[in-house]
Motif scaffolding. Structure first.
Motif, mmCIF file in Angstrom:
data_model
loop_
_atom_site.group_PDB
_atom_site.id
_atom_site.type_symbol
_atom_site.label_atom_id
_atom_site.label_comp_id
_atom_site.label_asym_id
_atom_site.label_seq_id
_atom_site.Cartn_x
_atom_site.Cartn_y
_atom_site.Cartn_z
ATOM 1 N N ALA A 29 -72.103 -60.130 82.069
ATOM 2 C CA ALA A 29 -73.067 -60.664 83.038
ATOM 3 C C ALA A 29 -72.419 -61.596 84.047
ATOM 4 C CB ALA A 29 -74.198 -61.387 82.305
ATOM 5 N N PHE A 30 -71.254 -62.109 83.724
ATOM 6 C CA PHE A 30 -70.546 -62.940 84.705
ATOM 7 C C PHE A 30 -70.189 -62.120 85.944
ATOM 8 C CE2 PHE A 30 -68.292 -66.696 85.933
ATOM 9 C CZ PHE A 30 -67.211 -66.262 86.678
ATOM 10 N N TYR A 31 -69.965 -60.822 85.739
ATOM 11 C CA TYR A 31 -69.471 -59.976 86.831
ATOM 12 C C TYR A 31 -70.528 -59.020 87.382
ATOM 13 C CZ TYR A 31 -65.133 -61.369 84.489
ATOM 14 O OH TYR A 31 -64.128 -62.076 83.884
ATOM 15 N N ILE A 32 -71.355 -58.456 86.480
ATOM 16 C CA ILE A 32 -72.290 -57.409 86.876
ATOM 17 C C ILE A 32 -73.721 -57.801 86.526
ATOM 18 C CG2 ILE A 32 -70.584 -55.548 86.706
ATOM 19 C CD1 ILE A 32 -71.730 -54.833 83.970
ATOM 20 N N ARG A 133 -71.893 -49.612 79.924
ATOM 21 C CA ARG A 133 -71.322 -50.839 80.496
ATOM 22 C C ARG A 133 -70.135 -50.508 81.401
ATOM 23 N NH1 ARG A 133 -70.129 -55.063 76.187
ATOM 24 N NH2 ARG A 133 -72.382 -55.225 76.325
ATOM 25 N N VAL A 134 -69.262 -49.624 80.941
ATOM 26 C CA VAL A 134 -68.104 -49.247 81.770
ATOM 27 C C VAL A 134 -68.598 -48.604 83.069
ATOM 28 C CG1 VAL A 134 -66.032 -47.833 81.899
ATOM 29 C CG2 VAL A 134 -66.629 -48.935 79.743
ATOM 30 N N ALA A 135 -69.584 -47.721 82.949
ATOM 31 C CA ALA A 135 -70.140 -47.073 84.138
ATOM 32 C C ALA A 135 -70.721 -48.111 85.100
ATOM 33 C CB ALA A 135 -71.211 -46.059 83.744
ATOM 34 N N SER A 136 -71.335 -49.150 84.565
ATOM 35 C CA SER A 136 -71.910 -50.207 85.418
ATOM 36 C C SER A 136 -70.815 -50.947 86.168
ATOM 37 C CB SER A 136 -72.715 -51.197 84.575
ATOM 38 O OG SER A 136 -73.816 -50.564 83.967
ATOM 39 N N PHE A 137 -69.721 -51.256 85.479
ATOM 40 C CA PHE A 137 -68.602 -51.929 86.157
ATOM 41 C C PHE A 137 -68.057 -51.067 87.289
ATOM 42 C CE2 PHE A 137 -67.286 -56.000 84.590
ATOM 43 C CZ PHE A 137 -67.800 -56.117 83.302
ATOM 44 N N ILE A 138 -67.973 -49.757 87.050
ATOM 45 C CA ILE A 138 -67.454 -48.848 88.077
ATOM 46 C C ILE A 138 -68.441 -48.751 89.234
ATOM 47 C CG2 ILE A 138 -66.901 -46.426 88.565
ATOM 48 C CD1 ILE A 138 -65.755 -46.281 85.699
ATOM 49 N N GLU A 139 -69.711 -48.560 88.899
ATOM 50 C CA GLU A 139 -70.731 -48.396 89.943
ATOM 51 C C GLU A 139 -70.842 -49.634 90.822
ATOM 52 O OE1 GLU A 139 -75.011 -48.774 91.327
ATOM 53 O OE2 GLU A 139 -74.574 -49.293 89.259
ATOM 54 N N GLN A 140 -70.735 -50.812 90.223
ATOM 55 C CA GLN A 140 -70.857 -52.061 90.971
ATOM 56 C C GLN A 140 -69.506 -52.536 91.515
ATOM 57 O OE1 GLN A 140 -73.582 -54.895 88.810
ATOM 58 N NE2 GLN A 140 -74.154 -53.076 87.645
ATOM 59 N N LEU A 162 -63.937 -39.762 78.852
ATOM 60 C CA LEU A 162 -64.706 -38.544 79.133
ATOM 61 C C LEU A 162 -66.204 -38.785 78.998
ATOM 62 C CD1 LEU A 162 -62.481 -35.990 77.167
ATOM 63 C CD2 LEU A 162 -62.576 -36.317 79.644
ATOM 64 N N LYS A 163 -66.570 -39.827 78.255
ATOM 65 C CA LYS A 163 -67.988 -40.094 78.029
ATOM 66 C C LYS A 163 -68.583 -41.069 79.051
ATOM 67 C CE LYS A 163 -68.169 -38.849 73.235
ATOM 68 N NZ LYS A 163 -68.685 -39.134 71.899
ATOM 69 N N VAL A 164 -67.777 -41.501 80.017
ATOM 70 C CA VAL A 164 -68.282 -42.385 81.070
ATOM 71 C C VAL A 164 -68.686 -41.496 82.241
ATOM 72 C CG1 VAL A 164 -67.747 -44.289 82.616
ATOM 73 C CG2 VAL A 164 -66.771 -44.235 80.309
ATOM 74 N N LEU A 165 -69.975 -41.506 82.570
ATOM 75 C CA LEU A 165 -70.517 -40.513 83.507
ATOM 76 C C LEU A 165 -69.853 -40.550 84.882
ATOM 77 C CD1 LEU A 165 -74.326 -40.646 82.681
ATOM 78 C CD2 LEU A 165 -72.737 -38.796 82.188
ATOM 79 N N ASN A 166 -69.553 -41.751 85.389
ATOM 80 C CA ASN A 166 -69.016 -41.868 86.754
ATOM 81 C C ASN A 166 -67.525 -42.183 86.740
ATOM 82 O OD1 ASN A 166 -69.205 -44.437 85.752
ATOM 83 N ND2 ASN A 166 -70.227 -45.319 87.528
ATOM 84 N N TRP A 167 -66.826 -41.813 85.673
ATOM 85 C CA TRP A 167 -65.419 -42.184 85.541
ATOM 86 C C TRP A 167 -64.570 -41.714 86.723
ATOM 87 C CZ3 TRP A 167 -62.804 -45.676 83.167
ATOM 88 C CH2 TRP A 167 -61.414 -45.587 83.139
ATOM 89 N N ASN A 168 -64.882 -40.529 87.258
ATOM 90 C CA ASN A 168 -64.061 -39.968 88.325
ATOM 91 C C ASN A 168 -64.474 -40.427 89.719
ATOM 92 O OD1 ASN A 168 -62.321 -38.451 86.666
ATOM 93 N ND2 ASN A 168 -63.986 -36.996 86.311
ATOM 94 N N GLU A 169 -65.418 -41.344 89.803
ATOM 95 C CA GLU A 169 -65.774 -41.914 91.109
ATOM 96 C C GLU A 169 -64.675 -42.882 91.531
ATOM 97 O OE1 GLU A 169 -70.608 -41.941 90.550
ATOM 98 O OE2 GLU A 169 -69.628 -43.747 91.316
ATOM 99 N N PRO A 170 -64.408 -42.944 92.856
ATOM 100 C CA PRO A 170 -63.339 -43.849 93.314
ATOM 101 C C PRO A 170 -63.756 -45.306 93.164
ATOM 102 C CG PRO A 170 -64.427 -42.800 95.180
ATOM 103 C CD PRO A 170 -64.994 -42.161 93.940
#
Lengths: 170, 57
Positions: A29-32, A133-140, A162-170
């Motif tokens: 929550a400090f970051y996202i 949570r990992v996906a949230s860090f990537i998305e934000q 492989l289980k992170v939905l947006n892993w391949n997003e830049p």
């Protein structure tokens, strides 16, 4: 939360623990964007003990109780916050504590895991909410992908991505 | 009754606005919001327990 951090800083000052850092959802929550959580995860270095792990946590629980915490099952509760004490149980967590970022909460100093270590530990823990949570860090856009990739290589977490939905997003 | 595109757009925009506000909060404000979320979740769970259960006839 302020009382939690003041108590943790005090037991560090007294030498009951060597160091600590906040992990889990409270650190994230400090970051996202904040998500609901039942407790605050406090990771700490524990001195090697000849006795069992449970016995070596006793001085910590006792010290926190003397500082106003209420023991409730595995938690020490300060106000609205149950504190879960988690010894650094593997090299990844030890490294996360060593690389934790210094922060302030209402002028009280503390340390939280960096975004990259939060993501690496989440991948290692591998529950659905951890991948989210990992996906949230990537998305934000709150995680350094280069540093995270290095941690993934070092701690062999590649398959978990492989289980992170947006892993391949830049 | 299906929602109209206008209604869906309204919901999407409201969600985006909420997220923008939630993400702009300080750590202290986010911690306070977690406490509120936890309390609200507890109330919701207790309310769910009071709902009549569906049973097969």
């Amino acid at each position: 939360m302020k009382d939690v951090l003041i108590a943790l800083n005090k037991i560090k000052e007294l030498g009951v623990i060597d160091d600590y850092a906040i992990g889990g959802a409270v650190a994230a929550a400090f970051y996202i964007e904040a998500v609901n959580t039942e407790d605050v995860d406090v990771f700490l270095f524990l001195s090697p003990s000849q006795n069992s792990l449970l016995l070596s946590l006793t001085p910590i629980y006792d010290a926190l109780q003397r500082l106003g915490g209420v023991i409730d099952r595995e938690y020490v509760v300060f106000g609205d916050w149950p504190v879960q004490i988690l010894p650094a149980y593997k090299p990844l967590v030890e490294a996360a504590i060593q690389h934790a970022e210094r922060v302030k909460y209402d002028d009280v100093e503390s340390k939280v895991f960096s975004p990259e270590y939060l993501c690496a530990i989440a991948l290692d823990t591998a529950r659905m909410k951890d991948f989210y949570r990992v996906a949230s860090f990537i998305e934000q856009k709150k995680v350094d992908r280069k540093i995270l990739d290095e941690l993934i290589d070092e701690y062999q977490l590649g398959e978990k991505t492989l289980k992170v939905l947006n892993w391949n997003e830049p | 009754m299906k929602a109209t595109n206008q209604q869906l757009d309204f919901v999407r925009q409201a969600k985006a606005n909420y997220r923008e506000v939630a993400r702009a909060k300080t750590w202290e404000e986010k911690i306070d919001s977690i406490v509120r979320m936890r309390k609200a979740s507890k109330i919701a769970k207790q309310a769910m327990l009071l709902l009549p259960r569906h049973t097969k006839s």
